[in-house]
Every structure is written in C-alpha cells, then in structure tokens.
Design a protein around this motif. Structure first.
Motif, short mmCIF file in Angstrom:
data_model
loop_
_atom_site.label_atom_id
_atom_site.label_comp_id
_atom_site.label_asym_id
_atom_site.label_seq_id
_atom_site.Cartn_x
_atom_site.Cartn_y
_atom_site.Cartn_z
N LYS A 183 0.72 -1.25 0.00
CA LYS A 183 0.07 -0.04 0.21
C LYS A 183 0.92 1.02 -0.03
O LYS A 183 1.83 1.20 0.88
N ARG A 184 0.48 2.39 -0.75
CA ARG A 184 1.06 3.39 -0.94
C ARG A 184 -0.04 4.48 -0.59
O ARG A 184 -0.75 4.83 -1.42
N ALA A 185 0.09 5.37 0.28
CA ALA A 185 -0.99 6.15 0.92
C ALA A 185 -2.32 5.74 0.91
O ALA A 185 -3.32 6.26 0.46
N GLY A 186 -2.28 4.38 1.04
CA GLY A 186 -3.63 3.76 1.23
C GLY A 186 -4.04 3.02 -0.16
O GLY A 186 -5.03 2.31 -0.04
N CYS A 211 -6.61 14.42 -21.21
CA CYS A 211 -6.54 13.34 -21.96
C CYS A 211 -7.95 12.56 -21.85
O CYS A 211 -8.09 11.52 -21.13
N PRO A 212 -8.84 12.79 -22.57
CA PRO A 212 -10.34 12.07 -22.40
C PRO A 212 -9.96 10.81 -22.67
O PRO A 212 -9.63 10.43 -23.75
N LEU A 213 -10.49 9.72 -21.66
CA LEU A 213 -10.35 8.35 -21.86
C LEU A 213 -11.57 7.69 -21.56
O LEU A 213 -12.39 7.91 -20.45
N VAL A 214 -11.90 6.40 -22.20
CA VAL A 214 -13.07 5.52 -21.61
C VAL A 214 -12.24 4.47 -20.78
O VAL A 214 -11.35 3.63 -21.33
N ILE A 215 -12.12 4.46 -19.58
CA ILE A 215 -11.37 3.77 -18.82
C ILE A 215 -11.96 2.21 -18.51
O ILE A 215 -12.87 1.65 -18.36
N LYS A 216 -10.89 1.37 -19.18
CA LYS A 216 -11.20 -0.25 -19.07
C LYS A 216 -10.64 -0.53 -17.86
O LYS A 216 -11.07 -1.58 -17.08
N ASN A 217 -9.37 -0.17 -17.46
CA ASN A 217 -8.71 -0.91 -16.42
C ASN A 217 -7.69 -0.03 -15.91
O ASN A 217 -7.07 0.84 -16.65
N VAL A 218 -7.45 -0.24 -14.70
CA VAL A 218 -6.27 0.96 -13.92
C VAL A 218 -5.19 0.11 -13.28
O VAL A 218 -5.64 -0.86 -12.62
N GLY A 219 -3.87 0.41 -13.35
CA GLY A 219 -2.96 -0.10 -12.60
C GLY A 219 -2.20 0.61 -11.72
O GLY A 219 -1.97 1.80 -12.44
N TYR A 220 -1.54 0.10 -10.72
CA TYR A 220 -0.74 1.16 -9.97
C TYR A 220 0.52 0.31 -9.75
O TYR A 220 0.48 -0.96 -9.05
N GLY A 221 1.57 0.99 -9.92
CA GLY A 221 3.17 0.43 -9.56
C GLY A 221 3.80 1.00 -8.72
O GLY A 221 3.88 2.41 -8.68
N ALA A 222 4.05 0.54 -7.37
CA ALA A 222 4.56 1.12 -6.23
C ALA A 222 6.03 1.65 -6.25
O ALA A 222 6.62 0.91 -6.83
N GLY A 223 6.09 2.79 -5.93
CA GLY A 223 7.65 3.15 -5.76
C GLY A 223 8.15 2.71 -4.27
O GLY A 223 7.65 1.98 -3.51
N LYS A 224 9.47 2.62 -4.15
CA LYS A 224 10.14 2.27 -3.06
C LYS A 224 9.57 3.17 -1.75
O LYS A 224 9.96 2.60 -0.43
N ARG A 225 9.58 4.49 -1.95
CA ARG A 225 9.36 5.42 -0.73
C ARG A 225 7.78 5.29 -0.29
O ARG A 225 6.88 5.20 -1.38
N GLU A 226 7.56 5.58 0.91
CA GLU A 226 6.14 5.72 1.54
C GLU A 226 5.89 7.33 1.76
O GLU A 226 6.80 7.82 2.60
N THR A 227 5.20 7.85 1.01
CA THR A 227 5.01 9.56 1.11
C THR A 227 3.68 9.80 1.42
O THR A 227 2.82 8.94 1.18
N GLU A 228 3.60 10.88 1.70
CA GLU A 228 2.22 11.62 2.19
C GLU A 228 1.26 11.42 0.81
O GLU A 228 0.03 11.16 0.81
N LYS A 229 1.85 11.99 -0.45
CA LYS A 229 1.26 11.70 -1.63
C LYS A 229 1.73 10.33 -2.16
O LYS A 229 2.75 9.78 -2.00
N PRO A 230 0.67 9.82 -2.88
CA PRO A 230 0.81 8.30 -3.13
C PRO A 230 2.04 8.11 -4.20
O PRO A 230 2.03 8.81 -5.03
N ASN A 231 3.12 7.49 -3.83
CA ASN A 231 4.11 7.32 -4.30
C ASN A 231 4.06 6.10 -5.42
O ASN A 231 4.52 4.87 -5.25
N VAL A 232 3.32 6.37 -6.62
CA VAL A 232 2.93 5.37 -7.49
C VAL A 232 2.65 5.86 -8.72
O VAL A 232 2.60 6.91 -8.86
N LEU A 233 2.93 4.91 -9.61
CA LEU A 233 2.94 5.14 -11.20
C LEU A 233 1.30 4.45 -11.37
O LEU A 233 1.24 3.40 -11.30
N ARG A 234 0.43 5.37 -12.07
CA ARG A 234 -0.75 4.98 -12.35
C ARG A 234 -0.75 4.93 -13.93
O ARG A 234 -0.33 5.80 -14.74
N VAL A 235 -1.27 3.70 -14.16
CA VAL A 235 -1.47 3.54 -15.88
C VAL A 235 -2.98 3.16 -16.21
O VAL A 235 -3.56 2.56 -15.45
#
Length: 385
Positions: free
Chosen positions: A52-55, A210-234
């Motif tokens: 979990k990164r920022a929940g 970037c207007p998109l019709v979302i089919k799926n979302v993925g989150y890749g965690a960074g190594k740090r835990e920070t107040e803001k989510p340290n994740v890459l969202r695709v």
C-alpha cells in the motif's frame, strides 16, 4: 484502439513501470518465464508483492541481486545479452531502443562516445531486468498508442555513482529534453534515467488533458512511502475515438496511374478515406486535390507515403470531427442464396441497409439475370432481417 495512459504524478522509474503493467493484468508467470530467456537468471531474484502506498493497493516489483558487485557493462555488452536471447523481435528492439536513449544521454553528459560509456547503475543486472521486463509487459498488452502526462521529476539532490547530483539528474534532464516536466514539494528523485528513457521510447504524445474511456487501471509502487501516493498509475482504454485530420495537397504534375497507385498505398497504410477533387491551379492548369482522412496515430505513416509516392512538396492539415453510425455486417438468406448486408443504426434504429455489391454481382451471374434485378433482393432482405 487500445490506448495506454501513463499518469506520472509521482514520476516514473523502471521498477514502477513494470509493476504498473503487472497490476494492470500482465501475467506474472509469463513475465518470469520470458525473463529466463536472457540467460542471466543466476545474477538476480525478483520480488513481486502487494503493498500500500498512501492507502492505495499497488503492485511492487523489485530486482534483488544475488551477486555483490554490479556489472559495469557498456552498450555492446547489453545489446549482446539481448540479441543472444530467445525473446521476440519487438521486445528486443524496444529494450535496445530504451538502452540507447540512456546511453546517448550518459555519453553527452560525461563527454564520452556512445559505446565507450560504461553504464554502471544502468548497466547493472537490475536495470537490464527492469528495461527488458517493461518491454515484455508492453508487448504482452498489445497496445496501439501510448500517451503520457507531464513528468514529475521531483527536486532536491540525489546520491548516485557519480556523487551527489541535482534532481532531475543530468542524464534524466537530457533524456527529458523536449518533454514537459514539473516538480512538486517532494525533495527527492521521482523520475530516474531508466524511467525517463522508458517513457520517451514509448510515448506518442504528452498531455495532461486526455479524455479516455477507462477499461482498467494499474498502480506500480515506488520504494518510498510518502504523504502523496508514491505510485505510477496507468490507465488502459479501449476507446475507439482518435483525433482525425484531413490532409490535403494540390498536385498538377502526376499521371493517372500514379494517382491510382498512391490511393492504394494510402488505404493499405490505414487511411480512413482517400479521394481526389478536380481543380484548376495557376495558369489554368487542370489538377487535383488529394484528400486523406487519417487518425492522429497513423499520421506519420501516411505522411511518409504522401511525400514518397507523390510529387507534392507540402500538405495542409485540418483537424476534423466525424460522426459515425453504429455498423454491423450480417449474412442474410434469400431465394438466390446468402447475401452479406451492411446495417447502419442511429440511436438504436436501423437507418440504412446495403447489400454487398459483390454478392449481388455473383447472384446476377449465377442466375443469369440483370444486375438491376439482383438489387431488388433488398426488399427480401428487409423482410428477413
């Protein structure tokens, strides 16, 4: 069209990029089996787990070296490892493209020749695995277009092989040349050279809106835990909408045969429509306007053909909108045999029914009746739908 959007609000690194695609749905077993084809699996182990990164529940991807030393490989060494593997061609090409981007940046920053650069951190096993693993994952997803947000680089300073450097690190800054970047209050490196090279290699464009019709979302965690989510969202989108452009050129020095050949090539390359309009140019010369409707994603390919196969020295490009009816093709049984029919709907109502001409022509030939009689099967088709 399968669109992949990288939302880099916490930057991007190699491990985060891989983790985000795994979280999106890439098979873990498939990735691990493909990585074995590099034949360097004695040098590393891989840790993939949920964190979990920022929940936010995310995927974590980490390469753990089984040897204490890093391999100071150069680009020749890395390309050799990739070329000798049994990975497929597209994975090899993308992996080498990413490494070359990093190599060119490192060479410029340190004033060395490309193949003289020893990559140290980037040439180490963990970076090879990050880059090749990303290429495997992207190939697995069969993406048609990649879009990225602007890149959050972070700020402050970072300690690396060459000492303490400002963020973004010089190689990262060089890689991101021409790409929109920004930083927030976080005083550490958010975007690494590997991450920057990955997004530069694959992104077709960079935009925040970037207007998109979302089919799926993925989150890749960074190594740090920070107040803001340290994740890459695709974000994966199956949105079939794409920006459309009308490309035009006035031509007065081509033969009819050349126009026909050009049209065939443009349709083969993916043009939505191609047509010619007769015009008169200067000195009252008869000429034609070439009109090509093309999606943004196919624009470069279409322009290559226009400038290679025609005599024009320039084009006009106009952004357009197009309203398309919902369409389907059905096979309908008639007294003359099966006929393929195109059906168009507007607001869930059938507004147009058109039999395939080739089927009508076949019916006319097989039944020895005039073609105009064959076209009368449309009434029968309407009844049988």
């Amino acid at each position: 069209m399968r669109i992949l959007y990288f939302d880099c609000f916490s930057g991007i690194s190699g491990d985060m990029a891989v983790a985000s695609l795994l979280d999106l749905g890439v098979s873990k077993e498939y990735l691990l089996n493909e990585l074995k084809k590099l034949n360097i699996d004695e040098e590393y182990k891989i840790d993939i787990k949920r964190v979990k990164r920022a929940g936010i529940d995310s995927t974590y991807f980490d390469v753990i070296l089984t040897e204490h030393r890093h391999h100071a490989r150069n680009l020749f060494d890395i390309e050799g490892i990739i070329d000798k593997s049994d990975l497929n061609k597209s994975v090899k090409e993308l992996s080498k493209k990413i490494f070359k981007i990093v190599g060119e940046a490192e060479a410029k920053v340190h004033g060395e020749k490309l193949y003289d650069v020893h990559f140290h951190e980037v040439g180490a096993t963990d970076s090879i695995i990050d880059i090749v693993a990303f290429s495997i994952c992207l190939d697995y997803l069969k993406i048609d277009k990649v879009i990225s947000s602007y890149i959050n680089t972070g700020r402050g300073f970072v300690e690396c092989e060459h000492g303490i450097l400002p963020v973004p690190a010089p190689a990262t800054a060089e890689i991101l040349r021409g790409i929109p970047i920004y930083s927030d209050e976080r005083e550490f490196e958010l975007t690494t050279p590997t991450g920057a090279a990955i997004i530069k290699a694959v992104a077709d464009e960079f935009k925040m809106d970037c207007p998109l019709v979302i089919k799926n979302v993925g989150y890749g965690a960074g190594k740090r835990e920070t107040e803001k989510p340290n994740v890459l969202r695709v974000i994966l989108s199956d949105d079939n909408q794409d920006e459309l452009f009308l490309i035009q050129a006035n031509i007065d020095d081509m033969t009819g045969e050349m126009y026909g050949y050009l049209m065939d090539k443009l349709f083969e390359a993916g043009a939505r429509d191609v047509y010619y309009t007769p015009i008169y140019m200067k000195k009252n010369r008869p000429a034609v306007t070439l009109n090509v409707i093309v999606s943004k994603s196919m624009e470069e390919k279409i322009l290559d053909i226009i400038f290679t196969e025609s005599t024009t020295i320039g084009v006009r490009k106009i952004k357009i909108d197009r309203v398309e009816l919902e369409r389907e093709t059905k096979t309908v049984e008639t007294r003359y045999g099966d006929v393929k029919v195109k059906i168009a709907r507007y607001k869930d109502k059938i507004v147009n029914i058109k039999p395939e001409f080739e089927d009508l022509k076949r019916i006319a030939d097989e039944n020895n009746i005039p073609l105009k009689s064959a076209t009368q099967v449309k009434c029968e088709i309407n009844h049988n739908l």
